[in-house]
Motif scaffolding. Structure first.
Motif, PDB file in Angstrom:
ATOM      1  N   ILE A 149       0.846  -1.352   0.068  1.00 10.10           N
ATOM      2  CA  ILE A 149       0.023  -0.328   0.131  1.00 10.10           C
ATOM      3  C   ILE A 149       0.896   1.271  -0.091  1.00 10.10           C
ATOM      4  CG2 ILE A 149      -1.420   1.156   1.280  1.00 10.10           C
ATOM      5  CD1 ILE A 149      -2.823  -1.225   2.013  1.00 10.10           C
ATOM      6  N   GLN A 150       2.053   1.255   0.742  1.00  8.93           N
ATOM      7  CA  GLN A 150       2.764   2.329   0.826  1.00  8.93           C
ATOM      8  C   GLN A 150       3.400   2.473  -0.487  1.00  8.93           C
ATOM      9  OE1 GLN A 150       5.833   2.175   3.769  1.00  8.93           O
ATOM     10  NE2 GLN A 150       4.507   2.228   5.359  1.00  8.93           N
ATOM     11  N   GLN A 151       3.903   1.476  -1.179  1.00 11.44           N
ATOM     12  CA  GLN A 151       4.550   1.407  -2.525  1.00 11.44           C
ATOM     13  C   GLN A 151       3.631   2.073  -3.690  1.00 11.44           C
ATOM     14  OE1 GLN A 151       5.551  -2.222  -4.361  1.00 11.44           O
ATOM     15  NE2 GLN A 151       7.075  -1.386  -5.561  1.00 11.44           N
ATOM     16  N   GLN A 152       2.094   1.840  -3.531  1.00 10.46           N
ATOM     17  CA  GLN A 152       1.337   2.357  -4.371  1.00 10.46           C
ATOM     18  C   GLN A 152       0.953   3.674  -4.358  1.00 10.46           C
ATOM     19  OE1 GLN A 152      -0.070   0.274  -6.694  1.00 10.46           O
ATOM     20  NE2 GLN A 152       1.103  -1.441  -6.152  1.00 10.46           N
ATOM     21  N   GLY A 153       1.378   4.342  -3.274  1.00 10.11           N
ATOM     22  CA  GLY A 153       1.210   5.693  -3.127  1.00 10.11           C
ATOM     23  C   GLY A 153      -0.355   6.112  -2.722  1.00 10.11           C
ATOM     24  N   LEU A 154      -1.016   5.290  -2.175  1.00  6.54           N
ATOM     25  CA  LEU A 154      -2.301   5.498  -1.824  1.00  6.54           C
ATOM     26  C   LEU A 154      -2.485   6.497  -0.561  1.00  6.54           C
ATOM     27  CD1 LEU A 154      -3.848   2.140  -1.874  1.00  6.54           C
ATOM     28  CD2 LEU A 154      -4.080   3.739  -3.565  1.00  6.54           C
ATOM     29  N   ILE A 196      -3.104   6.940   2.469  1.00  3.92           N
ATOM     30  CA  ILE A 196      -3.501   6.455   3.705  1.00  3.92           C
ATOM     31  C   ILE A 196      -2.059   6.613   4.616  1.00  3.92           C
ATOM     32  CG2 ILE A 196      -3.718   4.379   4.991  1.00  3.92           C
ATOM     33  CD1 ILE A 196      -4.969   3.022   2.559  1.00  3.92           C
ATOM     34  N   SER A 197      -2.046   7.122   5.866  1.00  7.09           N
ATOM     35  CA  SER A 197      -1.171   7.500   6.582  1.00  7.09           C
ATOM     36  C   SER A 197      -0.138   6.410   6.844  1.00  7.09           C
ATOM     37  CB  SER A 197      -1.691   7.980   8.109  1.00  7.09           C
ATOM     38  OG  SER A 197      -0.651   8.103   9.008  1.00  7.09           O
ATOM     39  N   PHE A 209       1.986   1.230   9.522  1.00  8.06           N
ATOM     40  CA  PHE A 209       2.828   0.551  10.308  1.00  8.06           C
ATOM     41  C   PHE A 209       2.073  -0.237  11.565  1.00  8.06           C
ATOM     42  CE2 PHE A 209       6.243   3.465   9.156  1.00  8.06           C
ATOM     43  CZ  PHE A 209       6.793   2.679   8.290  1.00  8.06           C
ATOM     44  N   MET A 210       0.917   0.299  12.036  1.00  5.68           N
ATOM     45  CA  MET A 210       0.043  -0.402  12.872  1.00  5.68           C
ATOM     46  C   MET A 210      -0.682  -1.445  12.539  1.00  5.68           C
ATOM     47  SD  MET A 210      -2.171   2.125  15.263  1.00  5.68           S
ATOM     48  CE  MET A 210      -3.199   2.755  13.996  1.00  5.68           C
ATOM     49  N   LEU A 211      -1.146  -1.505  11.155  1.00  5.07           N
ATOM     50  CA  LEU A 211      -1.865  -2.507  10.804  1.00  5.07           C
ATOM     51  C   LEU A 211      -1.628  -3.905  10.967  1.00  5.07           C
ATOM     52  CD1 LEU A 211      -4.645  -2.984   8.716  1.00  5.07           C
ATOM     53  CD2 LEU A 211      -3.040  -2.987   7.033  1.00  5.07           C
ATOM     54  N   PRO A 212      -0.519  -4.412  11.047  1.00  4.72           N
ATOM     55  CA  PRO A 212      -0.345  -5.851  11.423  1.00  4.72           C
ATOM     56  C   PRO A 212      -0.595  -6.183  12.830  1.00  4.72           C
ATOM     57  CG  PRO A 212       1.721  -5.216  10.286  1.00  4.72           C
ATOM     58  CD  PRO A 212       0.884  -4.049  10.269  1.00  4.72           C
TER      59      PRO A 212
END
Length: 149
Positions: A100-105, A107-108, A113-116
């Motif tokens: 998701i970070q690589q896609q540039g969406l 989202i904070s 980082f907190m998701l897992p």
């Protein structure tokens, strides 16, 4: 764990240590050896993380993954196959946050980082709500080796 002599001895040391004692095997020795083996495997995992994965060592490089490992054992209800599935799910959650970070969406990155860890908490809530935890019977009990127990 379920069909070999060593696996059954290890399970008996956690479930019914008096049965292991009655068969002539010292449950304390089995437990100590299991803890040593677990410590060895944790050391191998830390070595892999620092040498092969990041190629360096820094303070707090595990980023709380030890707590996730304990939560994973509880989530898996002390069953190795479920633990492997849970570990793959946690790894997939980490890979998802990087994707998701690589896609540039928009989202904070802090949420990502907190998701897992949020997924880990959700899994523990699921286990608690369904009451499917199968804690070993002798967990937390001291084995004395006396006839009275």
């Amino acid at each position: 764990m379920f069909r070999t002599r060593l696996g059954i001895m290890l399970r008996a040391a956690g479930e019914r240590e008096e049965v292991l004692f009655a068969s002539g095997i010292n449950p304390k020795l089995v437990r100590y050896l299991a803890v040593l083996a677990g410590g060895f495997l944790a050391g191998v995992g830390g070595t892999q993380l620092s040498v092969a994965y990041t190629h360096s060592w820094v303070e707090n490089m595990t980023q709380g993954r030890g707590v996730v490992a304990v939560a994973l054992v509880i989530f898996a209800s002390w069953k190795p196959a479920r633990a492997m599935i849970g570990a793959y799910l946690f790894g997939a959650a980490q890979a998802l946050q990087l994707t998701i970070q690589q896609q540039g969406l928009p989202i904070s990155p802090f949420f990502l980082f907190m998701l897992p860890y949020l997924l880990t908490l959700a899994a523990l809530l699921f286990v608690e709500r369904k009451k499917i935890s199968l804690t070993p019977e002798a967990l937390g009990k001291v084995f004395t080796g006396d006839a009275g127990g």
